[in-house]
Design a protein around this motif. Structure first.
Motif, PDB file in Angstrom:
ATOM      1  N   ALA A 165       5.709 -18.215  42.091  1.00  0.00           N
ATOM      2  CA  ALA A 165       5.117 -18.180  40.756  1.00  0.00           C
ATOM      3  C   ALA A 165       5.038 -19.588  40.183  1.00  0.00           C
ATOM      4  O   ALA A 165       5.549 -20.532  40.772  1.00  0.00           O
ATOM      5  N   ASP A 166       4.415 -19.724  39.038  1.00  0.00           N
ATOM      6  CA  ASP A 166       4.352 -20.992  38.317  1.00  0.00           C
ATOM      7  C   ASP A 166       5.687 -21.258  37.642  1.00  0.00           C
ATOM      8  O   ASP A 166       6.513 -20.369  37.519  1.00  0.00           O
ATOM      9  N   GLN A 167       5.873 -22.476  37.119  1.00  0.00           N
ATOM     10  CA  GLN A 167       7.091 -22.816  36.407  1.00  0.00           C
ATOM     11  C   GLN A 167       7.318 -21.888  35.219  1.00  0.00           C
ATOM     12  O   GLN A 167       8.437 -21.550  34.904  1.00  0.00           O
ATOM     13  N   GLY A 168       6.264 -21.471  34.531  1.00  0.00           N
ATOM     14  CA  GLY A 168       6.412 -20.645  33.355  1.00  0.00           C
ATOM     15  C   GLY A 168       6.677 -19.193  33.656  1.00  0.00           C
ATOM     16  O   GLY A 168       6.966 -18.419  32.763  1.00  0.00           O
ATOM     17  N   ASP A 169       6.567 -18.776  34.897  1.00  0.00           N
ATOM     18  CA  ASP A 169       6.747 -17.378  35.278  1.00  0.00           C
ATOM     19  C   ASP A 169       8.131 -17.149  35.859  1.00  0.00           C
ATOM     20  O   ASP A 169       8.878 -18.073  36.118  1.00  0.00           O
ATOM     21  N   TYR A 170       8.436 -15.874  36.056  1.00  0.00           N
ATOM     22  CA  TYR A 170       9.681 -15.533  36.739  1.00  0.00           C
ATOM     23  C   TYR A 170       9.586 -15.944  38.194  1.00  0.00           C
ATOM     24  O   TYR A 170       8.517 -15.969  38.778  1.00  0.00           O
ATOM     25  N   LYS A 171      10.725 -16.243  38.777  1.00  0.00           N
ATOM     26  CA  LYS A 171      10.803 -16.667  40.174  1.00  0.00           C
ATOM     27  C   LYS A 171      11.347 -15.528  41.026  1.00  0.00           C
ATOM     28  O   LYS A 171      12.296 -14.869  40.648  1.00  0.00           O
ATOM     29  N   LEU A 172      10.725 -15.319  42.182  1.00  0.00           N
ATOM     30  CA  LEU A 172      11.206 -14.340  43.153  1.00  0.00           C
ATOM     31  C   LEU A 172      11.677 -15.094  44.383  1.00  0.00           C
ATOM     32  O   LEU A 172      11.036 -16.046  44.826  1.00  0.00           O
ATOM     33  N   LEU A 230      17.090 -21.359  40.082  1.00  0.00           N
ATOM     34  CA  LEU A 230      16.049 -20.337  40.027  1.00  0.00           C
ATOM     35  C   LEU A 230      16.541 -19.100  39.281  1.00  0.00           C
ATOM     36  O   LEU A 230      15.808 -18.497  38.492  1.00  0.00           O
ATOM     37  N   VAL A 231      17.784 -18.743  39.526  1.00  0.00           N
ATOM     38  CA  VAL A 231      18.397 -17.602  38.846  1.00  0.00           C
ATOM     39  C   VAL A 231      18.531 -17.913  37.352  1.00  0.00           C
ATOM     40  O   VAL A 231      18.195 -17.091  36.496  1.00  0.00           O
ATOM     41  N   GLU A 232      18.987 -19.112  37.042  1.00  0.00           N
ATOM     42  CA  GLU A 232      19.117 -19.524  35.642  1.00  0.00           C
ATOM     43  C   GLU A 232      17.751 -19.570  34.960  1.00  0.00           C
ATOM     44  O   GLU A 232      17.629 -19.228  33.781  1.00  0.00           O
ATOM     45  N   HIS A 233      16.730 -19.993  35.689  1.00  0.00           N
ATOM     46  CA  HIS A 233      15.369 -20.012  35.140  1.00  0.00           C
ATOM     47  C   HIS A 233      14.947 -18.612  34.703  1.00  0.00           C
ATOM     48  O   HIS A 233      14.380 -18.437  33.619  1.00  0.00           O
ATOM     49  N   ASN A 234      15.217 -17.606  35.542  1.00  0.00           N
ATOM     50  CA  ASN A 234      14.823 -16.233  35.210  1.00  0.00           C
ATOM     51  C   ASN A 234      15.547 -15.731  33.961  1.00  0.00           C
ATOM     52  O   ASN A 234      14.934 -15.076  33.119  1.00  0.00           O
ATOM     53  N   LEU A 235      16.826 -16.044  33.832  1.00  0.00           N
ATOM     54  CA  LEU A 235      17.578 -15.645  32.638  1.00  0.00           C
ATOM     55  C   LEU A 235      16.997 -16.330  31.406  1.00  0.00           C
ATOM     56  O   LEU A 235      16.744 -15.682  30.381  1.00  0.00           O
ATOM     57  N   THR A 236      16.763 -17.614  31.495  1.00  0.00           N
ATOM     58  CA  THR A 236      16.208 -18.367  30.366  1.00  0.00           C
ATOM     59  C   THR A 236      14.839 -17.826  29.981  1.00  0.00           C
ATOM     60  O   THR A 236      14.532 -17.648  28.795  1.00  0.00           O
TER      61      THR A 236
END
Length: 140
Positions: free
Chosen positions: A23-30, A126-132
């Motif tokens: 995904a993009d930086q602004g989206d959720y990461k898988l 990546l996990v922290e990105h999804n929480l944020t």
């Protein structure tokens, strides 16, 4: 066909601490596991398949199936024969993927629970990105 799709999606191996974000930086990461680098131990194969199919189901917007597959991967990881530190990291990634599936299906409370647990297990960026991202989307 599944193998070809997985090779396109999987650019790096989680089992070498490299995770691939879809995904993009602004989206959720898988996160996905590159199955070509793994030994063919059957229990490992089962959690790899469930883990990767979860990510594919999220991308296909089949969130109910994705949630079930991520839950299966988490369960299989608990009995896998990978080193404990890898098991924790992969479990964290699977929880984060399940959190993405849940937030996309508007199950916000369960999604946040998954994201917080994933961050607690492994503080991966990546996990922290999804929480944020979830907290921002839910205006928390």
């Amino acid at each position: 066909m599944f193998s070809t799709l997985m090779k396109r999606v999987a650019l790096s191996s989680l089992l070498t601490c490299s995770a691939m974000a879809v995904a993009d930086q602004g989206d959720y990461k898988l996160m996905v596991i590159d199955q070509s680098t793994q030994a063919s131990v059957e229990t490992n194969r089962q959690y790899e398949v469930a883990f990767n199919q979860c990510a594919l189901s999220v991308q296909a917007k089949n969130f109910t199936e994705a949630e079930a597959l991520c839950s299966k991967a988490i369960s299989l990881l608990s009995t896998s024969k990978v080193p404990a530190y890898k098991r924790r990291e992969l479990t964290s990634f699977a929880l984060s993927n399940r959190g993405v599936a849940r937030i996309m299906s508007e199950n916000d409370t369960a999604a946040l629970s998954d994201f917080y647990e994933a961050v607690q297990i492994s503080g991966n960026e990546l996990v922290e990105h999804n929480l944020t991202r979830a907290k921002k989307n839910l205006a928390l």
